[in-house]
Design an enzyme around this catalytic site. Sequence first.
Site, PDB file in Angstrom:
ATOM      1  N   ARG A 124       0.945  -1.267  -0.014  1.00 20.13           N
ATOM      2  CA  ARG A 124       0.111   0.107  -0.054  1.00 20.13           C
ATOM      3  C   ARG A 124       0.694   1.192   0.074  1.00 20.13           C
ATOM      4  NH1 ARG A 124      -2.390  -3.292   3.698  1.00 20.13           N
ATOM      5  NH2 ARG A 124      -4.518  -4.489   2.903  1.00 20.13           N
ATOM      6  N   LYS A 146       1.134  11.651 -10.144  1.00 26.35           N
ATOM      7  CA  LYS A 146       0.234  10.725 -10.658  1.00 26.35           C
ATOM      8  C   LYS A 146       0.872   9.639 -11.278  1.00 26.35           C
ATOM      9  CE  LYS A 146      -1.897  13.767 -13.505  1.00 26.35           C
ATOM     10  NZ  LYS A 146      -2.985  13.971 -14.949  1.00 26.35           N
ATOM     11  N   GLU A 188       5.223  20.816 -24.001  1.00 28.41           N
ATOM     12  CA  GLU A 188       4.904  21.183 -22.833  1.00 28.41           C
ATOM     13  C   GLU A 188       5.394  22.467 -22.258  1.00 28.41           C
ATOM     14  OE1 GLU A 188       2.426  19.226 -21.501  1.00 28.41           O
ATOM     15  OE2 GLU A 188       2.486  17.498 -22.489  1.00 28.41           O
ATOM     16  N   LYS A 230       4.848  24.060 -12.759  1.00 29.22           N
ATOM     17  CA  LYS A 230       4.135  22.571 -12.210  1.00 29.22           C
ATOM     18  C   LYS A 230       4.160  22.346 -10.758  1.00 29.22           C
ATOM     19  CE  LYS A 230       2.617  18.250 -13.195  1.00 29.22           C
ATOM     20  NZ  LYS A 230       2.404  16.909 -14.124  1.00 29.22           N
ATOM     21  N   GLU A 240      -6.151  17.517  -8.239  1.00 25.15           N
ATOM     22  CA  GLU A 240      -6.511  18.039  -9.771  1.00 25.15           C
ATOM     23  C   GLU A 240      -7.982  18.285  -9.661  1.00 25.15           C
ATOM     24  OE1 GLU A 240      -5.693  16.567 -14.233  1.00 25.15           O
ATOM     25  OE2 GLU A 240      -5.873  15.070 -12.634  1.00 25.15           O
ATOM     26  N   ARG A 244      -5.110  22.767 -11.664  1.00 23.45           N
ATOM     27  CA  ARG A 244      -4.541  21.872 -12.392  1.00 23.45           C
ATOM     28  C   ARG A 244      -4.980  21.736 -13.835  1.00 23.45           C
ATOM     29  NH1 ARG A 244      -1.601  16.826  -9.183  1.00 23.45           N
ATOM     30  NH2 ARG A 244      -0.357  15.831 -11.071  1.00 23.45           N
ATOM     31  N   ASN A 248      -3.933  21.508 -18.670  1.00 26.95           N
ATOM     32  CA  ASN A 248      -4.327  20.725 -19.774  1.00 26.95           C
ATOM     33  C   ASN A 248      -4.525  21.674 -20.999  1.00 26.95           C
ATOM     34  OD1 ASN A 248      -4.702  18.090 -18.847  1.00 26.95           O
ATOM     35  ND2 ASN A 248      -6.781  18.498 -17.855  1.00 26.95           N
ATOM     36  N   HIS A 251      -4.566  20.299 -24.647  1.00 28.68           N
ATOM     37  CA  HIS A 251      -4.762  18.841 -24.428  1.00 28.68           C
ATOM     38  C   HIS A 251      -5.825  18.053 -25.034  1.00 28.68           C
ATOM     39  CE1 HIS A 251      -0.973  18.853 -22.486  1.00 28.68           C
ATOM     40  NE2 HIS A 251      -0.946  17.586 -22.423  1.00 28.68           N
ATOM     41  N   HIS A 255      -5.430  14.940 -27.245  1.00 21.95           N
ATOM     42  CA  HIS A 255      -5.799  13.455 -26.870  1.00 21.95           C
ATOM     43  C   HIS A 255      -6.627  12.842 -27.847  1.00 21.95           C
ATOM     44  CE1 HIS A 255      -4.941  14.347 -22.325  1.00 21.95           C
ATOM     45  NE2 HIS A 255      -3.966  14.165 -22.905  1.00 21.95           N
ATOM     46  N   HIS A 267       3.192  12.487 -28.091  1.00 21.82           N
ATOM     47  CA  HIS A 267       2.138  13.380 -27.396  1.00 21.82           C
ATOM     48  C   HIS A 267       2.530  14.703 -27.544  1.00 21.82           C
ATOM     49  CE1 HIS A 267      -0.163  14.743 -24.065  1.00 21.82           C
ATOM     50  NE2 HIS A 267       0.902  15.434 -23.442  1.00 21.82           N
TER      51      HIS A 267
HETATM   52  N1  LIG Z   1       2.049  11.022 -14.638  1.00 20.56           N
HETATM   53  C1  LIG Z   1       1.842  12.068 -15.311  1.00 20.56           C
HETATM   54  O1  LIG Z   1       1.760  13.272 -14.544  1.00 20.56           O
HETATM   55  C2  LIG Z   1       2.390  12.106 -16.682  1.00 20.56           C
HETATM   56  C3  LIG Z   1       2.371  13.384 -17.417  1.00 20.56           C
HETATM   57  C4  LIG Z   1       2.773  13.203 -18.709  1.00 20.56           C
HETATM   58  C5  LIG Z   1       2.938  12.166 -19.299  1.00 20.56           C
HETATM   59  N2  LIG Z   1       2.928  11.061 -18.641  1.00 20.56           N
HETATM   60  C6  LIG Z   1       3.222   9.757 -19.323  1.00 20.56           C
HETATM   61  O2  LIG Z   1       4.555   9.812 -19.744  1.00 20.56           O
HETATM   62  C7  LIG Z   1       4.404   8.912 -20.913  1.00 20.56           C
HETATM   63  C8  LIG Z   1       5.539   9.539 -22.052  1.00 20.56           C
HETATM   64  O3  LIG Z   1       6.749   9.913 -21.586  1.00 20.56           O
HETATM   65  P1  LIG Z   1       8.104  10.084 -22.528  1.00 20.56           P
HETATM   66  O4  LIG Z   1       7.567  11.000 -23.482  1.00 20.56           O
HETATM   67  O5  LIG Z   1       9.196  10.419 -21.792  1.00 20.56           O
HETATM   68  O6  LIG Z   1       8.026   8.602 -23.274  1.00 20.56           O
HETATM   69  P2  LIG Z   1       8.845   7.367 -22.980  1.00 20.56           P
HETATM   70  O7  LIG Z   1       8.951   7.103 -21.585  1.00 20.56           O
HETATM   71  O8  LIG Z   1       8.269   6.446 -23.799  1.00 20.56           O
HETATM   72  O9  LIG Z   1      10.348   7.859 -23.405  1.00 20.56           O
HETATM   73  C9  LIG Z   1      10.551   8.144 -24.803  1.00 20.56           C
HETATM   74  C10 LIG Z   1      11.646   7.236 -25.582  1.00 20.56           C
HETATM   75  O10 LIG Z   1      12.856   7.676 -24.903  1.00 20.56           O
HETATM   76  C11 LIG Z   1      13.685   6.880 -24.480  1.00 20.56           C
HETATM   77  N3  LIG Z   1      14.688   7.511 -23.358  1.00 20.56           N
HETATM   78  C12 LIG Z   1      14.193   8.022 -22.578  1.00 20.56           C
HETATM   79  N4  LIG Z   1      15.139   8.811 -21.994  1.00 20.56           N
HETATM   80  C13 LIG Z   1      16.175   8.553 -22.461  1.00 20.56           C
HETATM   81  C14 LIG Z   1      17.737   8.986 -22.555  1.00 20.56           C
HETATM   82  N5  LIG Z   1      18.008   9.839 -21.735  1.00 20.56           N
HETATM   83  N6  LIG Z   1      18.370   8.497 -23.620  1.00 20.56           N
HETATM   84  C15 LIG Z   1      17.951   7.802 -24.593  1.00 20.56           C
HETATM   85  N7  LIG Z   1      16.830   7.333 -24.666  1.00 20.56           N
HETATM   86  C16 LIG Z   1      15.691   7.655 -23.926  1.00 20.56           C
HETATM   87  C17 LIG Z   1      12.808   5.884 -23.788  1.00 20.56           C
HETATM   88  O11 LIG Z   1      13.516   4.561 -23.652  1.00 20.56           O
HETATM   89  C18 LIG Z   1      11.606   5.682 -25.102  1.00 20.56           C
HETATM   90  O12 LIG Z   1      12.074   4.949 -26.190  1.00 20.56           O
HETATM   91  C19 LIG Z   1       3.307   8.587 -21.323  1.00 20.56           C
HETATM   92  O13 LIG Z   1       2.976   7.060 -20.965  1.00 20.56           O
HETATM   93  C20 LIG Z   1       2.451   9.552 -20.567  1.00 20.56           C
HETATM   94  O14 LIG Z   1       1.337   8.932 -20.045  1.00 20.56           O
HETATM   95  C21 LIG Z   1       2.765  10.924 -17.176  1.00 20.56           C
HETATM   96 ZN   LIG Z   2       1.006  16.554 -21.810  1.00 26.00          ZN
END
Ligand SMILES: NC(=O)c1ccc[n+]([C@@H]2O[C@H](COP(=O)([O-])OP(=O)(O)OC[C@H]3O[C@@H](n4cnc5c(N)ncnc54)[C@H](O)[C@@H]3O)[C@@H](O)[C@H]2O)c1
Ligand SMILES: [Zn+2]
Length: 363
Positions: A124, A146, A188, A230, A240, A244, A248, A251, A255, A267
Site C-alpha cells: 500500500r 500521478k 509542454e 508545475k 487535480e 491543475r 491541460n 490537451h 488526446h 504526445h
Molecule cells: N504522470 C503524469 O503526470 C504524466 C504526465 C505526462 C506524461 N505522462 C506519461 O509519460 C509517458 C510519455 O513519456 P515520454 O515522452 O518520456 O516517453 P517514454 O517514457 O516512452 O520515452 C520515450 C523514449 O525515449 C527513450 N529515452 C528516454 N530517456 C532517454 C535517454 N536519456 N536516452 C535515450 N533514450 C531515452 C525511452 O526509452 C523511450 O524509447 C506516457 O506514458 C504518458 O502517459 C505521465
Molecule cells: Zn501533456
Amino acid sequence: MPLAPTTLKVSGNTAAESYPVLVGNGLLGHLPELLGPSVKKVLVIHPRALRTTGDVVRDELANVGLEALTAEIPDAEEGKHIQVASFCWEVLGKNDFTRSDAVISVGGGAVTDLAGFVAATWLRGVKVIHIPTSLLGMVDAAVGGKTGINTAEGKNLVGAFHPPAAVLADLDALATLPKNELVTGMAEIVKTGFIADERILELIEEDPEDAINPGSARLRELIERTIAVKVDVVSRDLKESGDREFLNYGHTLAHAIELAERYQMRHGAAVSIGLCFAAELGRSVGYTSDEIADRHVNILKSLGLPTTYRNDRWAALLDGMKRDKKARGNQLRFVVLEAIGKPRIYEVPDNSLLFAAYQEIGE
Ligand SMILES: NC(=O)c1ccc[n+]([C@@H]2O[C@H](COP(=O)([O-])OP(=O)(O)OC[C@H]3O[C@@H](n4cnc5c(N)ncnc54)[C@H](O)[C@@H]3O)[C@@H](O)[C@H]2O)c1
Ligand SMILES: [Zn+2]
C-alpha cells in the site's frame, strides 16, 4: 565546474506529499540522503535503453551499503502494463522488500508512471524517487504524483496518486535522448509559457536552436521554469480539481488526435497542434488576441513542431474529445487564453465553433 543544482519544492498538505525536485548535472550523489536512513533495499526500475544509467545508480547505492536490485522492463508504453507491474511486485516479494524500502525509476514518463504505480501499490505504498531521463519526464510526468498503467480499456485509466520522495532531473541524461523526443518534449514547455510564464516564450524566441540544444544554459532555464510552474500548481492543487486543469491547455484536441492516430504520434506533437487549435478557438470567441494566437504558431514552428492537421478527421476528433471529457458530462470544456499567463475555462455552447477552429488549423 557544473553549476550547483537548483532545488524546487512541492509543498503538500502533509510531509508525505512534500518533496524536493532537483535540477542540475551529476545529481546521483544526492540519492542516499534523499532516501533517508530507514531504507535498506532499493529496486531500480529502468528500460534496456537506460541500462548504463541504471547501473550507475545501482553502483552509487551499493557504495553506501544499500542492497540495490534491478528490474529491467520493456521500453516506452510496453512497460506500462499490468504484467510488468506484476513482474516488479514479484521481484519485491522474492527479495522481502518491506514498507521502509524504496523504488527508484530511471527513464522517460512511461517508466516513472509504471514505477510510481508499483511503489504506490506494494504494501500500500513505499517510497519512490524518480530520475526522469526524457524532457517530458522531467518537466511533466515525474512531478505531481500521478502514476498509472495502460489497460485494454485505454491509457492511464488505472493508477494512483503517489507523490515521490524526490525527483532528480539530471540534465546529463538529455545527451542521449533522441532529438525528436527532445523536440516533442518542448511542446509542454511552450504550453507552460503561454499559461503561466512569458519569459519561457522569450527564451525560445531569442534562439530556438539553442533552446533545443541538450547542453545549453537556455534549455536548463526553460526546464527549471517549467518545473517551477508545475510545482506551484501541484502544491496548490494536489488532487487535480481547480488550477491543475489549466495544465491541460491544448490537451483536449491533443488526446483526440492521439486516439485517432492510434498513439503513433508523439504526445508533444499532438499537444503542439492542440495548442494552435485552442488559440484559434480563443481567438474566434474573442478571448485571445490575434497577436497571441499567431505567437503560438510562430514559436512552435520555430522548434520544428507541427501546427496543422489533416482536415478530414472531424467526426473522429469530436467523438474523441467527448470521450476524453466524459467525467464532466457532455458539454466540452476548453482552456483558452485571455492573455499570456491568464488562462480560463470556456464551456463550448455549440460544436460548430470547434469545427470552425479545426478548419483554421487544417492542412
Ligand atoms: N504522470 C503524469 O503526470 C504524466 C504526465 C505526462 C506524461 N505522462 C506519461 O509519460 C509517458 C510519455 O513519456 P515520454 O515522452 O518520456 O516517453 P517514454 O517514457 O516512452 O520515452 C520515450 C523514449 O525515449 C527513450 N529515452 C528516454 N530517456 C532517454 C535517454 N536519456 N536516452 C535515450 N533514450 C531515452 C525511452 O526509452 C523511450 O524509447 C506516457 O506514458 C504518458 O502517459 C505521465
Ligand atoms: Zn501533456
